[in-house]
Design a protein around this motif. Structure first.
Motif, PDB file in Angstrom:
ATOM      1  N   LYS A  69       0.808  -1.220   0.000  1.00  0.00           N
ATOM      2  CA  LYS A  69       0.000   0.000   0.000  1.00  0.00           C
ATOM      3  C   LYS A  69       0.840   1.269   0.000  1.00  0.00           C
ATOM      4  CE  LYS A  69      -0.664  -0.066   4.995  1.00  0.00           C
ATOM      5  NZ  LYS A  69      -1.646  -0.218   6.050  1.00  0.00           N
ATOM      6  N   TYR A  70       2.099   1.153   0.331  1.00  0.00           N
ATOM      7  CA  TYR A  70       2.992   2.314   0.309  1.00  0.00           C
ATOM      8  C   TYR A  70       3.597   2.519  -1.078  1.00  0.00           C
ATOM      9  CZ  TYR A  70       2.425   1.505   5.260  1.00  0.00           C
ATOM     10  OH  TYR A  70       1.877   1.288   6.501  1.00  0.00           O
ATOM     11  N   LYS A  71       3.051   1.795  -2.053  1.00  0.00           N
ATOM     12  CA  LYS A  71       3.489   1.884  -3.450  1.00  0.00           C
ATOM     13  C   LYS A  71       4.944   1.469  -3.604  1.00  0.00           C
ATOM     14  CE  LYS A  71      -0.429   4.016  -4.522  1.00  0.00           C
ATOM     15  NZ  LYS A  71      -1.479   3.356  -3.857  1.00  0.00           N
ATOM     16  N   LYS A  72       5.323   0.462  -2.814  1.00  0.00           N
ATOM     17  CA  LYS A  72       6.695  -0.021  -2.867  1.00  0.00           C
ATOM     18  C   LYS A  72       6.727  -1.451  -3.380  1.00  0.00           C
ATOM     19  CE  LYS A  72       8.610   2.914   0.666  1.00  0.00           C
ATOM     20  NZ  LYS A  72       9.358   2.999   1.895  1.00  0.00           N
ATOM     21  N   LEU A  73       7.671  -1.704  -4.239  1.00  0.00           N
ATOM     22  CA  LEU A  73       7.913  -3.034  -4.770  1.00  0.00           C
ATOM     23  C   LEU A  73       9.020  -3.680  -3.950  1.00  0.00           C
ATOM     24  CD1 LEU A  73       7.294  -5.052  -7.112  1.00  0.00           C
ATOM     25  CD2 LEU A  73       9.245  -4.027  -8.290  1.00  0.00           C
ATOM     26  N   HIS A  74       8.782  -4.889  -3.492  1.00  0.00           N
ATOM     27  CA  HIS A  74       9.762  -5.637  -2.711  1.00  0.00           C
ATOM     28  C   HIS A  74       9.908  -7.029  -3.314  1.00  0.00           C
ATOM     29  CE1 HIS A  74       9.496  -2.842   0.704  1.00  0.00           C
ATOM     30  NE2 HIS A  74       8.189  -2.879   0.527  1.00  0.00           N
ATOM     31  N   TYR A  75      11.087  -7.548  -3.181  1.00  0.00           N
ATOM     32  CA  TYR A  75      11.317  -8.969  -3.437  1.00  0.00           C
ATOM     33  C   TYR A  75      11.420  -9.615  -2.070  1.00  0.00           C
ATOM     34  CZ  TYR A  75      12.452  -7.218  -8.042  1.00  0.00           C
ATOM     35  OH  TYR A  75      12.383  -6.582  -9.254  1.00  0.00           O
ATOM     36  N   LEU A  76      11.039 -10.868  -1.974  1.00  0.00           N
ATOM     37  CA  LEU A  76      11.129 -11.512  -0.675  1.00  0.00           C
ATOM     38  C   LEU A  76      11.607 -12.944  -0.812  1.00  0.00           C
ATOM     39  CD1 LEU A  76       8.380 -13.480   0.157  1.00  0.00           C
ATOM     40  CD2 LEU A  76       7.372 -11.279  -0.314  1.00  0.00           C
ATOM     41  N   ALA A  77      12.275 -13.372   0.235  1.00  0.00           N
ATOM     42  CA  ALA A  77      12.716 -14.762   0.359  1.00  0.00           C
ATOM     43  C   ALA A  77      12.322 -15.202   1.754  1.00  0.00           C
ATOM     44  CB  ALA A  77      14.224 -14.868   0.177  1.00  0.00           C
ATOM     45  N   ARG A  78      11.812 -16.409   1.861  1.00  0.00           N
ATOM     46  CA  ARG A  78      11.424 -16.900   3.182  1.00  0.00           C
ATOM     47  C   ARG A  78      11.650 -18.391   3.273  1.00  0.00           C
ATOM     48  NH1 ARG A  78       4.835 -16.646   3.285  1.00  0.00           N
ATOM     49  NH2 ARG A  78       4.487 -18.228   1.716  1.00  0.00           N
ATOM     50  N   GLY A  79      11.786 -18.834   4.512  1.00  0.00           N
ATOM     51  CA  GLY A  79      11.966 -20.249   4.773  1.00  0.00           C
ATOM     52  C   GLY A  79      11.376 -20.611   6.118  1.00  0.00           C
ATOM     53  N   SER A  99      13.105 -12.286   4.460  1.00  0.00           N
ATOM     54  CA  SER A  99      13.936 -11.142   4.115  1.00  0.00           C
ATOM     55  C   SER A  99      13.285 -10.399   2.959  1.00  0.00           C
ATOM     56  CB  SER A  99      15.335 -11.610   3.705  1.00  0.00           C
ATOM     57  OG  SER A  99      16.134 -10.519   3.342  1.00  0.00           O
ATOM     58  N   TYR A 100      13.189  -9.079   3.109  1.00  0.00           N
ATOM     59  CA  TYR A 100      12.641  -8.228   2.058  1.00  0.00           C
ATOM     60  C   TYR A 100      13.789  -7.481   1.389  1.00  0.00           C
ATOM     61  CZ  TYR A 100       8.097  -8.921   4.242  1.00  0.00           C
ATOM     62  OH  TYR A 100       6.969  -9.462   4.760  1.00  0.00           O
ATOM     63  N   LEU A 101      13.756  -7.406   0.070  1.00  0.00           N
ATOM     64  CA  LEU A 101      14.760  -6.698  -0.714  1.00  0.00           C
ATOM     65  C   LEU A 101      14.060  -5.630  -1.539  1.00  0.00           C
ATOM     66  CD1 LEU A 101      16.445  -9.941  -2.028  1.00  0.00           C
ATOM     67  CD2 LEU A 101      17.320  -8.520  -0.184  1.00  0.00           C
ATOM     68  N   ASP A 102      14.684  -4.461  -1.682  1.00  0.00           N
ATOM     69  CA  ASP A 102      14.074  -3.415  -2.493  1.00  0.00           C
ATOM     70  C   ASP A 102      14.321  -3.695  -3.976  1.00  0.00           C
ATOM     71  OD1 ASP A 102      16.675  -2.585  -3.032  1.00  0.00           O
ATOM     72  OD2 ASP A 102      16.542  -0.797  -1.780  1.00  0.00           O
ATOM     73  N   LYS A 103      13.889  -2.772  -4.829  1.00  0.00           N
ATOM     74  CA  LYS A 103      14.009  -2.996  -6.272  1.00  0.00           C
ATOM     75  C   LYS A 103      15.459  -3.105  -6.741  1.00  0.00           C
ATOM     76  CE  LYS A 103      13.511   1.872  -7.058  1.00  0.00           C
ATOM     77  NZ  LYS A 103      13.321   2.902  -7.947  1.00  0.00           N
ATOM     78  N   ASP A 104      16.404  -2.606  -5.933  1.00  0.00           N
ATOM     79  CA  ASP A 104      17.827  -2.726  -6.254  1.00  0.00           C
ATOM     80  C   ASP A 104      18.475  -3.924  -5.558  1.00  0.00           C
ATOM     81  OD1 ASP A 104      17.739  -0.349  -7.797  1.00  0.00           O
ATOM     82  OD2 ASP A 104      17.886   0.834  -5.941  1.00  0.00           O
ATOM     83  N   PHE A 105      17.648  -4.798  -4.995  1.00  0.00           N
ATOM     84  CA  PHE A 105      18.076  -6.005  -4.297  1.00  0.00           C
ATOM     85  C   PHE A 105      18.910  -5.714  -3.049  1.00  0.00           C
ATOM     86  CE2 PHE A 105      17.089  -7.568  -8.539  1.00  0.00           C
ATOM     87  CZ  PHE A 105      16.240  -8.622  -8.229  1.00  0.00           C
ATOM     88  N   LYS A 106      18.625  -4.598  -2.395  1.00  0.00           N
ATOM     89  CA  LYS A 106      19.247  -4.290  -1.111  1.00  0.00           C
ATOM     90  C   LYS A 106      18.268  -4.667  -0.014  1.00  0.00           C
ATOM     91  CE  LYS A 106      22.051  -0.586  -2.924  1.00  0.00           C
ATOM     92  NZ  LYS A 106      22.090   0.832  -3.174  1.00  0.00           N
TER      93      LYS A 106
END
Length: 167
Positions: A69-79, A99-106
């Motif tokens: 909802k904050y108009k942010k794109l995240h990548y995520l990895a979980r286990g 773990s959440y990563l931003d669009k630049d994979f940080k």
């Protein structure tokens, strides 16, 4: 499709959540989630991930993408991995991380928890109960979850809470 109503003390808004699992292979699924915030009348979450289950290890791992909802794109990895404590599997110890990563994979955010989960089938006639007691490692917050058939209550020691009804 799994659907639920969700309400949390922090947002004061009813959210309608939907999730669909699409089988890609015997232990691999594409999970698609969406959530509508009824207060503002627009989606508060859109997500998709590929999740693999390892039944012999009582574990799973996932990689995906999420738009919030904050108009942010995240990548995520979980286990997640569970260990039986009792012989009938009614009590389990689970460790999980995300773990959440931003669009630049940080890396922007991470979560990790350890919890005990007690499942009581037929607590009363046609009533199953699940109680989880856990500790969020990075935030250092104990929490509890109580689930009864379709109802779930989550709360933590800081006073945050939410309730969910699955139908």
């Amino acid at each position: 499709m799994d659907t639920s109503f969700r309400y949390g003390g922090d947002s004061r808004a009813l959210r309608i959540h939907a999730k669909e699992k699409i089988s890609l292979d015997s232990n691999i699924f594409l999970e698609v989630h969406g959530e509508l915030d009824t207060r503002i009348g627009e989606p508060s979450l859109l997500a998709a991930s590929v999740r693999q289950f390892y039944p012999d290890l009582s574990a799973s791992a996932a990689l995906g993408v999420q738009y919030d909802k904050y108009k942010k794109l995240h990548y995520l990895a979980r286990g997640k991995m569970s260990f039986p404590v009792t012989t009938n599997d009614s009590l389990k110890f689970t460790i999980k991380g995300r773990s959440y990563l931003d669009k630049d994979f940080k890396q922007t955010k991470y979560k990790g928890a350890a919890e005990f989960c007690l499942d009581v089938l037929n607590f009363q006639k046609e009533q199953d109960v699940r109680v989880k007691v856990g500790y969020e490692v990075f935030e250092k917050i104990p929490y509890v979850q109580i689930r009864e058939n379709n109802w779930t209550l989550n709360a933590d020691i800081n006073g945050r809470w939410n309730v969910r009804f699955d139908w």
